[in-house]
Design a protein around this motif. Structure first.
Motif, mmCIF file in Angstrom:
data_model
loop_
_atom_site.group_PDB
_atom_site.id
_atom_site.type_symbol
_atom_site.label_atom_id
_atom_site.label_comp_id
_atom_site.label_asym_id
_atom_site.label_seq_id
_atom_site.Cartn_x
_atom_site.Cartn_y
_atom_site.Cartn_z
ATOM 1 N N ARG A 54 -18.200 69.156 -15.134
ATOM 2 C CA ARG A 54 -19.003 70.076 -15.948
ATOM 3 C C ARG A 54 -18.619 71.503 -15.553
ATOM 4 N NH1 ARG A 54 -22.945 66.315 -14.432
ATOM 5 N NH2 ARG A 54 -23.858 67.798 -12.950
ATOM 6 N N VAL A 55 -17.438 71.901 -15.967
ATOM 7 C CA VAL A 55 -16.895 73.207 -15.611
ATOM 8 C C VAL A 55 -17.451 74.265 -16.552
ATOM 9 C CG1 VAL A 55 -14.769 74.570 -15.400
ATOM 10 C CG2 VAL A 55 -14.803 72.192 -14.644
ATOM 11 N N VAL A 56 -17.831 75.410 -16.004
ATOM 12 C CA VAL A 56 -18.343 76.506 -16.833
ATOM 13 C C VAL A 56 -17.277 77.592 -16.940
ATOM 14 C CG1 VAL A 56 -20.746 76.059 -16.256
ATOM 15 C CG2 VAL A 56 -19.438 77.665 -14.859
ATOM 16 N N GLY A 57 -17.339 78.356 -18.025
ATOM 17 C CA GLY A 57 -16.367 79.416 -18.245
ATOM 18 C C GLY A 57 -17.033 80.658 -18.798
ATOM 19 N N VAL A 77 -28.760 81.468 -16.302
ATOM 20 C CA VAL A 77 -27.732 82.435 -15.923
ATOM 21 C C VAL A 77 -26.625 82.385 -16.973
ATOM 22 C CG1 VAL A 77 -28.120 82.381 -13.420
ATOM 23 C CG2 VAL A 77 -26.531 80.741 -14.456
ATOM 24 N N THR A 78 -25.989 83.527 -17.180
ATOM 25 C CA THR A 78 -24.801 83.563 -18.017
ATOM 26 C C THR A 78 -23.596 83.880 -17.143
ATOM 27 O OG1 THR A 78 -23.699 84.627 -19.894
ATOM 28 C CG2 THR A 78 -25.207 85.989 -18.635
ATOM 29 N N PHE A 79 -22.443 83.402 -17.562
ATOM 30 C CA PHE A 79 -21.204 83.613 -16.815
ATOM 31 C C PHE A 79 -20.321 84.545 -17.641
ATOM 32 C CE2 PHE A 79 -22.985 79.477 -15.987
ATOM 33 C CZ PHE A 79 -22.958 79.367 -14.611
ATOM 34 N N GLN A 80 -19.970 85.675 -17.076
ATOM 35 C CA GLN A 80 -19.172 86.658 -17.798
ATOM 36 C C GLN A 80 -17.939 87.047 -16.970
ATOM 37 O OE1 GLN A 80 -19.766 87.544 -20.884
ATOM 38 N NE2 GLN A 80 -21.800 86.625 -21.101
ATOM 39 N N THR A 81 -16.855 87.326 -17.669
ATOM 40 C CA THR A 81 -15.643 87.805 -17.007
ATOM 41 C C THR A 81 -15.738 89.318 -16.849
ATOM 42 O OG1 THR A 81 -14.299 86.030 -17.945
ATOM 43 C CG2 THR A 81 -13.133 87.970 -17.129
ATOM 44 N N PRO A 82 -15.616 89.816 -15.629
ATOM 45 C CA PRO A 82 -15.757 91.261 -15.433
ATOM 46 C C PRO A 82 -14.564 92.027 -15.990
ATOM 47 C CG PRO A 82 -15.068 90.221 -13.398
ATOM 48 C CD PRO A 82 -15.338 89.113 -14.375
ATOM 49 N N THR A 83 -14.823 93.227 -16.442
ATOM 50 C CA THR A 83 -13.749 94.137 -16.825
ATOM 51 C C THR A 83 -13.621 95.178 -15.723
ATOM 52 O OG1 THR A 83 -15.231 95.650 -17.981
ATOM 53 C CG2 THR A 83 -14.303 93.829 -19.263
ATOM 54 N N PHE A 98 -12.178 85.337 -11.857
ATOM 55 C CA PHE A 98 -13.478 84.888 -11.383
ATOM 56 C C PHE A 98 -14.538 85.241 -12.424
ATOM 57 C CE2 PHE A 98 -12.909 89.192 -9.922
ATOM 58 C CZ PHE A 98 -14.152 89.803 -10.086
ATOM 59 N N LEU A 99 -15.713 84.670 -12.239
ATOM 60 C CA LEU A 99 -16.821 84.868 -13.161
ATOM 61 C C LEU A 99 -17.976 85.572 -12.459
ATOM 62 C CD1 LEU A 99 -16.908 81.305 -14.788
ATOM 63 C CD2 LEU A 99 -16.046 83.384 -15.866
ATOM 64 N N LEU A 100 -18.665 86.422 -13.189
ATOM 65 C CA LEU A 100 -19.895 87.037 -12.707
ATOM 66 C C LEU A 100 -21.085 86.204 -13.174
ATOM 67 C CD1 LEU A 100 -19.276 90.816 -13.473
ATOM 68 C CD2 LEU A 100 -19.567 89.825 -11.200
ATOM 69 N N LEU A 101 -22.017 85.951 -12.281
ATOM 70 C CA LEU A 101 -23.257 85.278 -12.643
ATOM 71 C C LEU A 101 -24.331 86.333 -12.871
ATOM 72 C CD1 LEU A 101 -21.680 82.949 -11.114
ATOM 73 C CD2 LEU A 101 -23.923 82.066 -10.513
ATOM 74 N N ILE A 164 -15.290 79.018 -29.725
ATOM 75 C CA ILE A 164 -13.899 78.825 -29.317
ATOM 76 C C ILE A 164 -13.611 79.792 -28.166
ATOM 77 C CG2 ILE A 164 -11.471 78.906 -30.017
ATOM 78 C CD1 ILE A 164 -13.059 76.725 -31.428
ATOM 79 N N ALA A 165 -13.342 79.258 -26.997
ATOM 80 C CA ALA A 165 -13.101 80.101 -25.821
ATOM 81 C C ALA A 165 -11.987 81.101 -26.098
ATOM 82 C CB ALA A 165 -12.742 79.235 -24.614
#
Length: 315
Positions: A54-57, A77-83, A98-101, A164-165
Protein backbone atom coordinates in the motif's frame (compact mmCIF):
# COMPACT_ATOMS: atom_id res chain seq x y z
CA UNK A 1 10.76 3.01 3.30
CA UNK A 2 12.94 2.69 0.20
CA UNK A 3 13.21 -1.06 0.76
CA UNK A 4 9.43 -1.21 0.16
CA UNK A 5 9.59 1.07 -2.93
CA UNK A 6 8.12 3.83 -0.80
CA UNK A 7 9.52 7.36 -1.11
CA UNK A 8 11.10 8.71 2.05
CA UNK A 9 8.97 11.10 4.07
CA UNK A 10 9.52 14.31 6.02
CA UNK A 11 7.23 15.54 8.80
CA UNK A 12 7.73 19.11 10.09
CA UNK A 13 5.67 19.99 13.16
CA UNK A 14 5.26 23.60 14.28
CA UNK A 15 6.07 23.95 17.98
CA UNK A 16 3.31 24.78 20.45
CA UNK A 17 3.71 26.16 23.98
CA UNK A 18 4.11 22.70 25.51
CA UNK A 19 6.84 21.83 23.00
CA UNK A 20 8.70 25.04 23.82
CA UNK A 21 8.52 24.23 27.53
CA UNK A 22 10.03 20.79 26.91
CA UNK A 23 12.84 22.31 24.85
CA UNK A 24 13.52 24.87 27.55
CA UNK A 25 13.85 22.29 30.33
CA UNK A 26 15.81 19.55 28.50
CA UNK A 27 19.29 19.48 27.03
CA UNK A 28 19.91 18.66 23.36
CA UNK A 29 21.51 15.35 24.39
CA UNK A 30 18.46 14.35 26.46
CA UNK A 31 16.14 15.16 23.56
CA UNK A 32 18.20 12.98 21.21
CA UNK A 33 17.91 10.05 23.64
CA UNK A 34 14.10 10.30 23.79
CA UNK A 35 12.72 11.35 20.40
CA UNK A 36 9.00 12.25 20.24
CA UNK A 37 6.95 9.07 20.04
CA UNK A 38 3.77 10.30 18.33
CA UNK A 39 5.28 10.93 14.85
CA UNK A 40 7.08 7.59 15.07
CA UNK A 41 3.74 5.82 15.48
CA UNK A 42 2.55 7.37 12.19
CA UNK A 43 5.73 6.46 10.33
CA UNK A 44 5.52 2.91 11.68
CA UNK A 45 1.98 2.57 10.32
CA UNK A 46 3.08 3.92 6.93
CA UNK A 47 6.02 1.51 6.87
CA UNK A 48 3.75 -1.47 7.51
CA UNK A 49 1.41 -0.18 4.83
CA UNK A 50 4.19 0.04 2.25
CA UNK A 51 5.43 -3.45 3.16
CA UNK A 52 1.91 -4.68 2.35
CA UNK A 53 2.14 -2.97 -1.10
CA UNK A 54 0.00 0.00 0.00
CA UNK A 55 2.47 2.58 -1.27
CA UNK A 56 1.51 6.25 -1.10
CA UNK A 57 2.62 8.96 -3.51
CA UNK A 58 2.28 12.64 -4.31
CA UNK A 59 -1.21 14.01 -3.80
CA UNK A 60 -2.46 10.95 -1.93
CA UNK A 61 -4.76 11.29 1.05
CA UNK A 62 -4.61 9.05 4.12
CA UNK A 63 -7.84 9.10 6.12
CA UNK A 64 -7.52 7.74 9.66
CA UNK A 65 -11.24 6.98 9.72
CA UNK A 66 -12.27 6.81 13.39
CA UNK A 67 -8.67 7.43 14.49
CA UNK A 68 -6.78 10.69 14.92
CA UNK A 69 -3.27 12.10 15.18
CA UNK A 70 -1.91 14.77 17.56
CA UNK A 71 -5.45 15.97 18.44
CA UNK A 72 -8.95 14.47 18.08
CA UNK A 73 -10.01 16.54 15.05
CA UNK A 74 -6.86 15.81 12.98
CA UNK A 75 -8.07 12.75 11.08
CA UNK A 76 -5.92 12.64 7.95
CA UNK A 77 -2.68 13.53 6.22
CA UNK A 78 -1.85 14.47 2.66
CA UNK A 79 1.43 13.64 0.93
CA UNK A 80 2.92 16.38 -1.21
CA UNK A 81 6.15 16.70 -3.18
CA UNK A 82 8.05 19.77 -2.00
CA UNK A 83 9.20 22.43 -4.41
CA UNK A 84 12.31 24.55 -3.98
CA UNK A 85 10.25 27.42 -2.64
CA UNK A 86 8.24 25.29 -0.20
CA UNK A 87 11.13 24.18 2.03
CA UNK A 88 12.83 26.15 4.78
CA UNK A 89 16.63 26.30 4.60
CA UNK A 90 18.32 23.15 5.85
CA UNK A 91 15.36 20.78 5.41
CA UNK A 92 16.78 18.63 2.63
CA UNK A 93 16.87 14.86 3.27
CA UNK A 94 19.89 12.90 2.12
CA UNK A 95 17.70 10.68 -0.01
CA UNK A 96 15.47 12.12 -2.71
CA UNK A 97 12.76 12.18 -3.96
CA UNK A 98 10.73 12.45 -0.77
CA UNK A 99 7.24 13.37 0.36
CA UNK A 100 6.04 15.95 2.87
CA UNK A 101 3.35 14.85 5.32
CA UNK A 102 0.81 17.58 6.11
CA UNK A 103 -1.91 17.01 8.69
CA UNK A 104 -5.56 17.79 7.90
CA UNK A 105 -8.59 18.40 10.06
CA UNK A 106 -11.67 16.22 9.61
CA UNK A 107 -13.58 18.74 7.48
CA UNK A 108 -10.45 19.31 5.33
CA UNK A 109 -10.32 15.57 4.64
CA UNK A 110 -13.90 15.85 3.39
CA UNK A 111 -12.94 18.83 1.21
CA UNK A 112 -9.96 16.93 -0.25
CA UNK A 113 -12.18 13.96 -1.12
CA UNK A 114 -14.63 16.26 -2.92
CA UNK A 115 -11.97 17.56 -5.33
CA UNK A 116 -8.28 16.94 -4.66
CA UNK A 117 -5.59 17.43 -2.04
CA UNK A 118 -4.18 20.16 -4.31
CA UNK A 119 -7.20 22.33 -3.45
CA UNK A 120 -6.68 21.92 0.30
CA UNK A 121 -2.90 22.39 0.15
CA UNK A 122 -3.36 25.63 -1.83
CA UNK A 123 -5.85 26.93 0.73
CA UNK A 124 -3.27 26.18 3.42
CA UNK A 125 -0.79 28.20 1.36
CA UNK A 126 -3.21 31.11 1.27
CA UNK A 127 -3.81 30.86 5.02
CA UNK A 128 -0.08 31.05 5.75
CA UNK A 129 0.80 33.34 2.78
CA UNK A 130 3.29 30.65 1.73
CA UNK A 131 3.65 29.43 -1.86
CA UNK A 132 2.67 26.82 -2.90
CA UNK A 133 1.81 25.40 0.54
CA UNK A 134 3.40 25.40 4.01
CA UNK A 135 5.63 22.34 4.51
CA UNK A 136 4.88 22.22 8.23
CA UNK A 137 1.87 20.97 10.18
CA UNK A 138 0.30 23.31 12.73
CA UNK A 139 -1.97 21.83 15.41
CA UNK A 140 -3.23 25.26 16.47
CA UNK A 141 -4.27 26.73 13.11
CA UNK A 142 -7.82 27.28 11.93
CA UNK A 143 -9.42 24.92 9.41
CA UNK A 144 -9.44 26.19 5.81
CA UNK A 145 -12.95 24.79 5.33
CA UNK A 146 -15.54 27.47 6.24
CA UNK A 147 -18.27 26.17 8.52
CA UNK A 148 -21.79 25.77 7.15
CA UNK A 149 -20.71 25.29 3.52
CA UNK A 150 -22.61 22.76 1.40
CA UNK A 151 -20.12 21.07 -0.93
CA UNK A 152 -22.94 19.32 -2.77
CA UNK A 153 -23.72 22.56 -4.59
CA UNK A 154 -20.62 22.07 -6.76
CA UNK A 155 -20.72 19.82 -9.82
CA UNK A 156 -17.22 18.65 -8.84
CA UNK A 157 -18.61 16.62 -5.94
CA UNK A 158 -21.13 14.78 -8.10
CA UNK A 159 -18.98 13.78 -11.08
CA UNK A 160 -16.64 10.77 -11.27
CA UNK A 161 -12.97 11.58 -10.72
CA UNK A 162 -9.90 10.16 -12.49
CA UNK A 163 -6.54 10.42 -10.77
CA UNK A 164 -3.49 9.97 -13.03
CA UNK A 165 -0.21 10.41 -11.15
CA UNK A 166 1.76 13.30 -12.62
CA UNK A 167 -1.15 15.01 -14.41
CA UNK A 168 -0.49 18.77 -14.67
CA UNK A 169 -2.68 21.71 -15.68
CA UNK A 170 -1.37 25.13 -16.71
CA UNK A 171 -3.21 28.26 -17.71
CA UNK A 172 -1.20 30.76 -19.76
CA UNK A 173 -2.80 34.18 -19.35
CA UNK A 174 -0.92 35.83 -22.23
CA UNK A 175 -2.02 33.11 -24.66
CA UNK A 176 -5.48 32.51 -23.13
CA UNK A 177 -4.78 28.80 -23.29
CA UNK A 178 -5.07 25.84 -20.93
CA UNK A 179 -2.55 22.99 -21.31
CA UNK A 180 -3.19 19.57 -19.81
CA UNK A 181 -0.03 17.44 -19.61
CA UNK A 182 -0.55 13.73 -19.02
CA UNK A 183 2.19 11.11 -18.56
CA UNK A 184 2.25 8.40 -21.20
CA UNK A 185 2.50 5.75 -18.53
CA UNK A 186 -1.03 6.70 -17.42
CA UNK A 187 -2.76 6.04 -20.76
CA UNK A 188 -3.79 2.50 -19.90
CA UNK A 189 -5.35 3.56 -16.59
CA UNK A 190 -7.02 6.54 -18.26
CA UNK A 191 -8.56 4.32 -20.92
CA UNK A 192 -9.81 1.85 -18.31
CA UNK A 193 -11.35 4.57 -16.13
CA UNK A 194 -13.06 6.26 -19.10
CA UNK A 195 -14.56 2.94 -20.22
CA UNK A 196 -16.31 2.69 -16.85
CA UNK A 197 -17.88 6.15 -17.13
CA UNK A 198 -21.01 6.90 -19.13
CA UNK A 199 -20.40 8.91 -22.31
CA UNK A 200 -22.92 11.56 -21.18
CA UNK A 201 -21.31 12.04 -17.75
CA UNK A 202 -19.10 14.91 -16.60
CA UNK A 203 -15.54 13.68 -15.94
CA UNK A 204 -13.09 15.31 -13.51
CA UNK A 205 -9.36 14.82 -13.99
CA UNK A 206 -7.35 15.74 -10.90
CA UNK A 207 -4.14 17.76 -11.18
CA UNK A 208 -0.88 17.69 -9.25
CA UNK A 209 1.38 20.59 -8.36
CA UNK A 210 3.51 21.93 -11.20
CA UNK A 211 6.78 23.37 -9.88
CA UNK A 212 7.19 25.60 -12.96
CA UNK A 213 4.05 27.73 -12.51
CA UNK A 214 4.06 31.36 -11.35
CA UNK A 215 1.08 30.86 -9.10
CA UNK A 216 -1.80 28.59 -8.12
CA UNK A 217 -5.50 29.42 -8.55
CA UNK A 218 -7.29 29.63 -5.18
CA UNK A 219 -10.97 28.95 -4.56
CA UNK A 220 -12.89 28.99 -1.28
CA UNK A 221 -15.86 26.61 -0.88
CA UNK A 222 -18.09 29.58 0.03
CA UNK A 223 -17.42 31.34 -3.30
CA UNK A 224 -19.43 31.08 -6.52
CA UNK A 225 -18.24 28.26 -8.79
CA UNK A 226 -18.00 30.51 -11.84
CA UNK A 227 -16.06 33.48 -10.50
CA UNK A 228 -14.68 34.69 -13.84
CA UNK A 229 -11.15 35.83 -14.61
CA UNK A 230 -11.77 39.31 -13.20
CA UNK A 231 -12.43 37.84 -9.73
CA UNK A 232 -9.90 35.00 -9.89
CA UNK A 233 -7.68 34.77 -6.82
CA UNK A 234 -4.09 33.56 -7.15
CA UNK A 235 -1.46 32.44 -4.65
CA UNK A 236 1.70 33.69 -6.35
CA UNK A 237 5.36 32.77 -6.23
CA UNK A 238 7.57 35.63 -5.05
CA UNK A 239 8.92 37.80 -7.90
CA UNK A 240 7.06 35.80 -10.58
CA UNK A 241 5.56 37.19 -13.78
CA UNK A 242 2.14 35.75 -12.94
CA UNK A 243 1.56 34.49 -16.49
CA UNK A 244 1.52 30.71 -15.92
CA UNK A 245 -0.96 29.46 -13.33
CA UNK A 246 -1.75 26.02 -12.01
CA UNK A 247 -5.23 24.58 -11.42
CA UNK A 248 -6.54 21.83 -9.15
CA UNK A 249 -8.49 19.94 -11.83
CA UNK A 250 -9.83 19.87 -15.37
CA UNK A 251 -13.40 18.84 -16.05
CA UNK A 252 -14.99 17.63 -19.29
CA UNK A 253 -18.68 18.48 -19.73
CA UNK A 254 -20.49 16.84 -22.69
CA UNK A 255 -23.85 17.62 -24.31
CA UNK A 256 -23.11 21.32 -24.82
CA UNK A 257 -24.02 23.44 -27.85
CA UNK A 258 -20.49 24.84 -28.30
CA UNK A 259 -16.90 23.98 -27.41
CA UNK A 260 -15.18 26.25 -24.90
CA UNK A 261 -12.92 26.03 -21.86
CA UNK A 262 -13.79 28.23 -18.89
CA UNK A 263 -12.48 28.96 -15.40
CA UNK A 264 -14.49 27.02 -12.81
CA UNK A 265 -13.66 27.21 -9.10
CA UNK A 266 -9.89 26.53 -8.85
CA UNK A 267 -9.73 24.60 -12.10
CA UNK A 268 -11.21 24.55 -15.59
CA UNK A 269 -14.22 23.07 -17.35
CA UNK A 270 -14.02 22.01 -20.99
CA UNK A 271 -17.54 22.37 -22.38
CA UNK A 272 -18.02 20.06 -25.37
CA UNK A 273 -20.62 19.25 -27.98
CA UNK A 274 -21.22 15.51 -28.43
CA UNK A 275 -19.04 15.11 -31.53
CA UNK A 276 -16.06 16.81 -29.93
CA UNK A 277 -16.42 14.79 -26.73
CA UNK A 278 -16.53 11.52 -28.68
CA UNK A 279 -13.29 12.41 -30.48
CA UNK A 280 -11.66 13.63 -27.28
CA UNK A 281 -12.47 10.41 -25.41
CA UNK A 282 -10.73 8.45 -28.17
CA UNK A 283 -7.67 10.71 -27.98
CA UNK A 284 -7.47 10.34 -24.21
CA UNK A 285 -7.89 6.57 -24.32
CA UNK A 286 -5.25 6.21 -27.06
CA UNK A 287 -2.75 8.72 -25.68
CA UNK A 288 -2.99 11.12 -28.65
CA UNK A 289 -2.36 14.85 -28.41
CA UNK A 290 -5.26 17.12 -29.35
CA UNK A 291 -6.36 20.76 -29.40
CA UNK A 292 -9.84 21.94 -28.40
CA UNK A 293 -10.51 25.33 -29.92
CA UNK A 294 -13.05 27.60 -28.29
CA UNK A 295 -16.18 28.50 -30.27
CA UNK A 296 -16.88 31.51 -28.04
CA UNK A 297 -15.04 34.78 -27.31
CA UNK A 298 -15.00 34.15 -23.54
CA UNK A 299 -13.54 30.64 -23.79
CA UNK A 300 -9.90 29.50 -23.88
CA UNK A 301 -8.32 26.97 -26.18
CA UNK A 302 -7.30 23.74 -24.46
CA UNK A 303 -4.28 21.63 -25.46
CA UNK A 304 -3.95 18.05 -24.28
CA UNK A 305 -0.48 16.56 -24.54
CA UNK A 306 1.03 13.25 -23.50
CA UNK A 307 4.60 13.44 -22.20
CA UNK A 308 7.32 10.99 -21.34
CA UNK A 309 7.90 10.48 -17.63
CA UNK A 310 11.15 11.99 -16.41
CA UNK A 311 13.65 9.45 -15.20
CA UNK A 312 14.81 9.84 -11.61
CA UNK A 313 18.50 10.54 -11.13
CA UNK A 314 20.47 7.88 -9.38
CA UNK A 315 22.44 8.80 -6.29
Amino acid sequence: MLANNQAEMVFILKLDEQDRAVLATNSEEDLKKTPPSVPLVLFKALWFGSSAQRVVGEGHLHDFGTGSFLRPDITGVTFQTPTESSLPDGIIPKRTPFLLLITLFKDEVTLAKSCSTTRVATLLGKQESYFPFPPWSDRDRESVFPSGVDLEKSIITKAPHINIAGALIQYCASAAKVTISLPKHGVSKLATELSRISADSVVILQSYYDSSVDGQIVWQPNQDSETGLEKMEVLSRTNSKGDILGGAFIGFVPQQNEDETILYEDGFMVMLCDGSWSLLRKCLAQGRNCLIQSDTPRGFNAQIQFVEEEEEEEE
